[in-house]
Design an enzyme around this catalytic site. Structure first.
Site, PDB file in Angstrom:
ATOM      1  N   LYS A  20       7.524 -53.238  25.306  1.00 41.74           N
ATOM      2  CA  LYS A  20       8.613 -53.055  24.344  1.00 41.74           C
ATOM      3  C   LYS A  20       9.844 -52.608  25.132  1.00 41.74           C
ATOM      4  O   LYS A  20       9.917 -51.472  25.580  1.00 41.74           O
ATOM      5  CB  LYS A  20       8.253 -52.026  23.281  1.00 41.74           C
ATOM      6  CG  LYS A  20       9.336 -51.908  22.216  1.00 41.74           C
ATOM      7  CD  LYS A  20       9.006 -50.834  21.193  1.00 41.74           C
ATOM      8  CE  LYS A  20      10.051 -50.843  20.087  1.00 41.74           C
ATOM      9  NZ  LYS A  20      11.428 -50.696  20.578  1.00 41.74           N
ATOM     10  N   ASP A  22      13.689 -51.509  25.790  1.00 38.84           N
ATOM     11  CA  ASP A  22      14.642 -50.684  25.070  1.00 38.84           C
ATOM     12  C   ASP A  22      16.042 -51.240  25.304  1.00 38.84           C
ATOM     13  O   ASP A  22      16.719 -50.881  26.273  1.00 38.84           O
ATOM     14  CB  ASP A  22      14.541 -49.232  25.571  1.00 38.84           C
ATOM     15  CG  ASP A  22      14.972 -48.234  24.531  1.00 38.84           C
ATOM     16  OD1 ASP A  22      15.374 -48.663  23.437  1.00 38.84           O
ATOM     17  OD2 ASP A  22      14.919 -47.020  24.803  1.00 38.84           O
ATOM     18  N   GLU A 155       8.587 -47.447  26.824  1.00 39.33           N
ATOM     19  CA  GLU A 155       8.834 -47.038  25.440  1.00 39.33           C
ATOM     20  C   GLU A 155       7.644 -47.358  24.548  1.00 39.33           C
ATOM     21  O   GLU A 155       7.388 -46.681  23.554  1.00 39.33           O
ATOM     22  CB  GLU A 155      10.083 -47.747  24.903  1.00 39.33           C
ATOM     23  CG  GLU A 155      10.534 -47.189  23.559  1.00 39.33           C
ATOM     24  CD  GLU A 155      11.471 -48.108  22.808  1.00 39.33           C
ATOM     25  OE1 GLU A 155      11.865 -47.741  21.689  1.00 39.33           O
ATOM     26  OE2 GLU A 155      11.786 -49.191  23.312  1.00 39.33           O
TER      27      GLU A 155
END
Length: 210
Positions: A20, A22, A155
């Site tokens: 994921k 950011d 993240e």
């Protein structure tokens, strides 16, 4: 597609697990009008992403819609959301686009194809070594991938059904699982204001934390 936030990664072999990142969700469009980059809300940010637009123009295809995340990395090589806005204005040459999906290619709508097939075509389309990079799937089961991602300071992860078609909007076919740190702290009070939710005041070993 908007991934739903869940607490645990899905089980089973029918899922792809990616980092994921950011950053800013972005679609890269190439058609008869040239290359343009759009934000999640449809705003044209091609001028802000000029270097990425130039590189996207070298991808060997007549038309495409590529979806990805524009990021900037810190000294550890991790995406740094807090540094992204200043990087866009002061050092746009340091931006990356991490491409994770392909919606259209050479006049063909690919959204009814399974994710696995869309990503195979996308990976073959993206040249190695540039500022536009393919978002590699992480090998292994979801819980192991999630654990390693959190250990590495990422993240979180996004898990996607390999057989899933692309449909705009919120969906459980894409799920995001964020990393977090658990810590016990002391409750030292409650703050109440009219018209606002009550807030718990916390301290750690006598030091006010928020």
């Amino acid at each position: 597609m908007e991934p739903e936030l869940v607490e645990q990664p899905p089980l089973g072999d029918g899922w792809s697990h990616e980092v994921k990142f950011d950053g800013y969700r972005t679609q890269v469009v190439k058609d008869a009008d040239g290359v343009r980059l759009f934000t999640k809300t449809g705003i044209d940010w091609t001028v802000k992403y000029r270097a990425l637009a130039t590189e996207a123009g070298t991808i060997e295809a007549e038309t495409f819609i590529i979806e990805g995340e524009v990021i900037v990395t810190n000294e550890d090589g991790l995406s740094d959301f807090h540094a992204l806005r200043s990087a866009i204005t002061r050092r746009p040459q340091d931006l990356y686009l991490v491409a994770f999906d392909l919606l259209h290619l050479n006049g063909h709508d690919l959204r009814d194809m399974p994710l696995k097939d869309r990503r195979e075509i996308l990976q073959a389309l993206i040249p190695a070594g540039g500022r536009i990079q393919f978002s590699e799937a992480l090998p292994g089961a979801g819980d192991a991938v999630y654990h390693l991602a959190c250990e590495a300071g990422l993240e979180g992860i996004v898990s996607k059904r390999l057989d899933g078609v692309y449909r705009s909007g919120s969906t459980m076919n894409w799920r995001k699982i964020k990393c977090f740190v658990e810590k016990e702290m002391d409750i030292i009070g409650v703050k109440r204001e009219t018209g606002k939710p009550a807030m718990v005041l916390m301290a750690d070993n006598g030091r006010y934390m928020g």
